[in-house]
Design a protein around this motif. Structure first.
Motif, PDB file in Angstrom:
ATOM      1  N   PRO A   1      15.392 -15.789  28.271  1.00 46.48           N
ATOM      2  CA  PRO A   1      15.478 -17.087  28.989  1.00 46.48           C
ATOM      3  C   PRO A   1      14.985 -18.112  27.947  1.00 46.48           C
ATOM      4  O   PRO A   1      15.112 -19.236  28.254  1.00 46.48           O
ATOM      5  CB  PRO A   1      14.311 -16.994  30.049  1.00 46.48           C
ATOM      6  CG  PRO A   1      13.403 -16.159  29.481  1.00 46.48           C
ATOM      7  CD  PRO A   1      14.061 -15.038  28.594  1.00 46.48           C
ATOM      8  N   ARG A   2      14.546 -17.883  26.580  1.00 45.26           N
ATOM      9  CA  ARG A   2      14.212 -18.997  25.723  1.00 45.26           C
ATOM     10  C   ARG A   2      15.580 -19.985  25.415  1.00 45.26           C
ATOM     11  O   ARG A   2      16.414 -19.457  24.993  1.00 45.26           O
ATOM     12  CB  ARG A   2      13.671 -18.474  24.431  1.00 45.26           C
ATOM     13  CG  ARG A   2      12.329 -17.937  24.576  1.00 45.26           C
ATOM     14  CD  ARG A   2      11.474 -18.062  23.272  1.00 45.26           C
ATOM     15  NE  ARG A   2      10.231 -17.427  23.405  1.00 45.26           N
ATOM     16  CZ  ARG A   2       9.099 -17.347  22.548  1.00 45.26           C
ATOM     17  NH1 ARG A   2       9.603 -18.112  21.234  1.00 45.26           N
ATOM     18  NH2 ARG A   2       8.213 -16.886  22.536  1.00 45.26           N
ATOM     19  N   ASN A   3      15.297 -21.128  25.576  1.00 45.07           N
ATOM     20  CA  ASN A   3      16.484 -22.110  25.567  1.00 45.07           C
ATOM     21  C   ASN A   3      16.992 -22.242  24.047  1.00 45.07           C
ATOM     22  O   ASN A   3      18.154 -22.407  23.922  1.00 45.07           O
ATOM     23  CB  ASN A   3      16.024 -23.531  26.058  1.00 45.07           C
ATOM     24  CG  ASN A   3      15.925 -23.520  27.464  1.00 45.07           C
ATOM     25  OD1 ASN A   3      16.907 -23.741  28.258  1.00 45.07           O
ATOM     26  ND2 ASN A   3      14.765 -23.461  28.049  1.00 45.07           N
ATOM     27  N   GLN A   4      15.956 -22.171  23.053  1.00 46.51           N
ATOM     28  CA  GLN A   4      16.776 -22.385  21.849  1.00 46.51           C
ATOM     29  C   GLN A   4      17.451 -20.927  21.483  1.00 46.51           C
ATOM     30  O   GLN A   4      18.244 -21.225  20.316  1.00 46.51           O
ATOM     31  CB  GLN A   4      15.790 -22.617  20.782  1.00 46.51           C
ATOM     32  CG  GLN A   4      14.576 -21.553  20.905  1.00 46.51           C
ATOM     33  CD  GLN A   4      13.191 -21.794  21.560  1.00 46.51           C
ATOM     34  OE1 GLN A   4      13.381 -22.098  22.832  1.00 46.51           O
ATOM     35  NE2 GLN A   4      11.891 -21.573  21.055  1.00 46.51           N
TER      36      GLN A   4
ATOM     37  N   MET B   1       5.987 -16.888  19.393  1.00 45.91           N
ATOM     38  CA  MET B   1       6.807 -16.787  18.277  1.00 45.91           C
ATOM     39  C   MET B   1       7.816 -15.696  18.619  1.00 45.91           C
ATOM     40  O   MET B   1       7.568 -14.942  19.643  1.00 45.91           O
ATOM     41  CB  MET B   1       5.764 -15.996  17.131  1.00 45.91           C
ATOM     42  CG  MET B   1       6.779 -15.598  15.818  1.00 45.91           C
ATOM     43  SD  MET B   1       5.644 -14.854  14.677  1.00 45.91           S
ATOM     44  CE  MET B   1       6.631 -14.408  13.514  1.00 45.91           C
ATOM     45  N   ILE B   2       8.952 -16.236  18.086  1.00 45.32           N
ATOM     46  CA  ILE B   2      10.070 -15.269  18.583  1.00 45.32           C
ATOM     47  C   ILE B   2      10.219 -13.974  17.657  1.00 45.32           C
ATOM     48  O   ILE B   2      10.358 -14.174  16.422  1.00 45.32           O
ATOM     49  CB  ILE B   2      11.374 -15.957  18.487  1.00 45.32           C
ATOM     50  CG1 ILE B   2      11.434 -17.390  19.474  1.00 45.32           C
ATOM     51  CG2 ILE B   2      12.895 -14.973  18.851  1.00 45.32           C
ATOM     52  CD1 ILE B   2      12.528 -18.162  19.246  1.00 45.32           C
ATOM     53  N   HIS B   3      10.518 -12.944  18.260  1.00 39.31           N
ATOM     54  CA  HIS B   3      10.476 -11.634  17.456  1.00 39.31           C
ATOM     55  C   HIS B   3      11.726 -11.545  16.569  1.00 39.31           C
ATOM     56  O   HIS B   3      12.826 -11.783  16.986  1.00 39.31           O
ATOM     57  CB  HIS B   3      10.391 -10.345  18.432  1.00 39.31           C
ATOM     58  CG  HIS B   3      10.279  -9.023  17.792  1.00 39.31           C
ATOM     59  ND1 HIS B   3      11.043  -8.353  17.176  1.00 39.31           N
ATOM     60  CD2 HIS B   3       8.938  -8.355  17.570  1.00 39.31           C
ATOM     61  CE1 HIS B   3      10.505  -7.269  16.429  1.00 39.31           C
ATOM     62  NE2 HIS B   3       9.114  -7.272  16.804  1.00 39.31           N
ATOM     63  N   PRO B   4      11.415 -10.977  15.279  1.00 37.70           N
ATOM     64  CA  PRO B   4      12.720 -11.091  14.447  1.00 37.70           C
ATOM     65  C   PRO B   4      13.950 -10.175  15.217  1.00 37.70           C
ATOM     66  O   PRO B   4      15.140 -10.621  14.753  1.00 37.70           O
ATOM     67  CB  PRO B   4      12.159 -10.499  13.194  1.00 37.70           C
ATOM     68  CG  PRO B   4      10.685 -10.792  13.121  1.00 37.70           C
ATOM     69  CD  PRO B   4      10.232 -10.810  14.560  1.00 37.70           C
ATOM     70  N   SER B   5      13.684  -9.103  15.874  1.00 29.35           N
ATOM     71  CA  SER B   5      14.871  -8.404  16.180  1.00 29.35           C
ATOM     72  C   SER B   5      15.643  -9.210  17.278  1.00 29.35           C
ATOM     73  O   SER B   5      16.739  -9.253  17.370  1.00 29.35           O
ATOM     74  CB  SER B   5      14.206  -7.162  17.066  1.00 29.35           C
ATOM     75  OG  SER B   5      13.389  -7.534  18.145  1.00 29.35           O
ATOM     76  N   VAL B   6      15.198 -10.166  17.954  1.00 27.51           N
ATOM     77  CA  VAL B   6      15.637 -10.945  19.000  1.00 27.51           C
ATOM     78  C   VAL B   6      16.681 -11.835  18.401  1.00 27.51           C
ATOM     79  O   VAL B   6      17.699 -12.235  18.546  1.00 27.51           O
ATOM     80  CB  VAL B   6      14.785 -11.738  20.067  1.00 27.51           C
ATOM     81  CG1 VAL B   6      15.365 -12.621  20.869  1.00 27.51           C
ATOM     82  CG2 VAL B   6      13.515 -10.733  20.957  1.00 27.51           C
TER      83      VAL B   6
END
Length: 335
Positions: A281-284, A1-6
């Motif tokens: 580094p996450r591509n999306q 899961m991607i953190h909302p701040s990112v």
């Protein structure tokens, strides 16, 4: 899961880059041998300009700006995919020989095939793709090992070797050609943004309309491919199938770009690195930012290059190389 701040940081970065692109495009539209006052750009776009202003803006500046933006997107995305697939931060379509293969494809088509005005523009990306694909296949075969899989460092070394060999092949091809054709290929090699007209835009747009959404769709698969092969297989990824489809995508993106801009390297190397430094580094997350950075970098290089020296300026490919070559050496020493 991607953190909302990112995610929030990514959105702010995208908005900032879009604003930078807009400002740079306005500056690029106004600068040149036949300048257009900045306060006249908007009225001219709305159809209230003089004949000279409309000609300069719609027939000279806008097509070039759009071609540069689209090509920057394609090169940055191609580099992002290649770095993910090969797990090598030094991968770039210009450095590993894909652009050189595209150049040989363009040269062979231009020198030895009958050219028809109506189809020439639309055949160029296809000729570049065939040359780039053949080169990528050979490089892949030389860099692949049955026991250990794709060798990232070997890929770079083989790619650089093939790039040099293809440059030699290009010289042999043009050594006995007509002077006018040699001049065209020489301009192409320098990255002079030679295809700066509306038909070239229509030639490259269909490629990007298909390949950019496909790449974003495959972003999560690309995340998995960046892991070790055993982990990727363990989570159910068909490594060779995904790798081949993504390499084909990267090759097609690079070929479509260099077919109209010429031999431009380092955009696909630098843009992904800068984007990863911003959002990780996450591509999306970083691919949309890398696409915008690539467009902005190439637009800055072209705008500076064509306004520094009279009468022809400095090709955008040379301007990018002045920045990119030291950056490549820095990464090589670091990695």
């Amino acid at each position: 899961m991607i953190h909302p701040s990112v995610i929030r940081k990514q959105r702010i970065t995208v908005i900032t880059l879009l604003a930078l692109l807009l400002i740079t495009a306005i500056v690029a539209a106004g600068l040149g041998r036949s300048s257009v006052s900045f306060d006249r750009i908007l009225p001219t776009l709305l159809g209230q300009g003089t004949f000279k202003e409309e000609f300069v803006l719609f027939s000279v500046r806008l097509p070039r700006i759009i071609i540069v933006l689209l090509s920057g997107m394609a090169l940055a995305l191609s580099g992002s995919i290649l770095q993910g697939v090969t797990r090598n931060d030094l991968a770039d379509p210009g450095i590993i020989g894909i652009n050189s293969g595209a150049g040989v494809g363009v040269a062979v088509f231009f020198l030895f095939f009958p050219i028809h005005a109506g189809s020439f523009i639309y055949m160029l990306p296809l000729a570049a793709f065939i040359g780039a694909l053949a080169t990528a296949c050979v490089i892949y075969l030389f860099a692949y090992n049955k026991k250990t899989g794709l060798q990232p460092i070997r890929l770079i070394l083989v790619g650089i070797g093939f790039s040099m060999a293809l440059s030699g092949a290009m010289i042999m091809l043009i050594s006995s050609a007509e002077r006018s054709k040699v001049d065209f290929i020489a301009r192409w090699l320098s990255g002079s943004i030679w295809g700066a007209d509306w038909p070239f835009i229509w030639a490259i747009v269909p490629w990007l309309l298909i390949l950019i959404p496909f790449s974003l769709y495959k972003a999560n698969r690309l995340n998995l491919l960046m892991l070790s092969e055993s982990v990727s297989i363990g989570v159910g990824v068909s490594i060779e199938k995904e790798r081949i489809s993504l390499i084909l995508t990267a090759v097609a993106l690079a070929a479509s770009a260099v077919s109209v801009t010429g031999g431009i390297s380092f955009v696909g190397l630098m843009a992904p690195h800068i984007a990863k430094a911003m959002v990780g580094p996450r591509n999306q997350l970083f691919i949309p930012i890398a696409i915008l950075i690539g467009s902005w970098m190439l637009l800055i290089a072209d705008t500076l290059g064509r306004n520094i020296l009279d009468p022809d300026g400095i090709p955008a490919g040379v301007m990018i190389a002045i920045i990119g070559a030291p950056y490549f050496i820095y990464l090589l020493m670091k990695k």
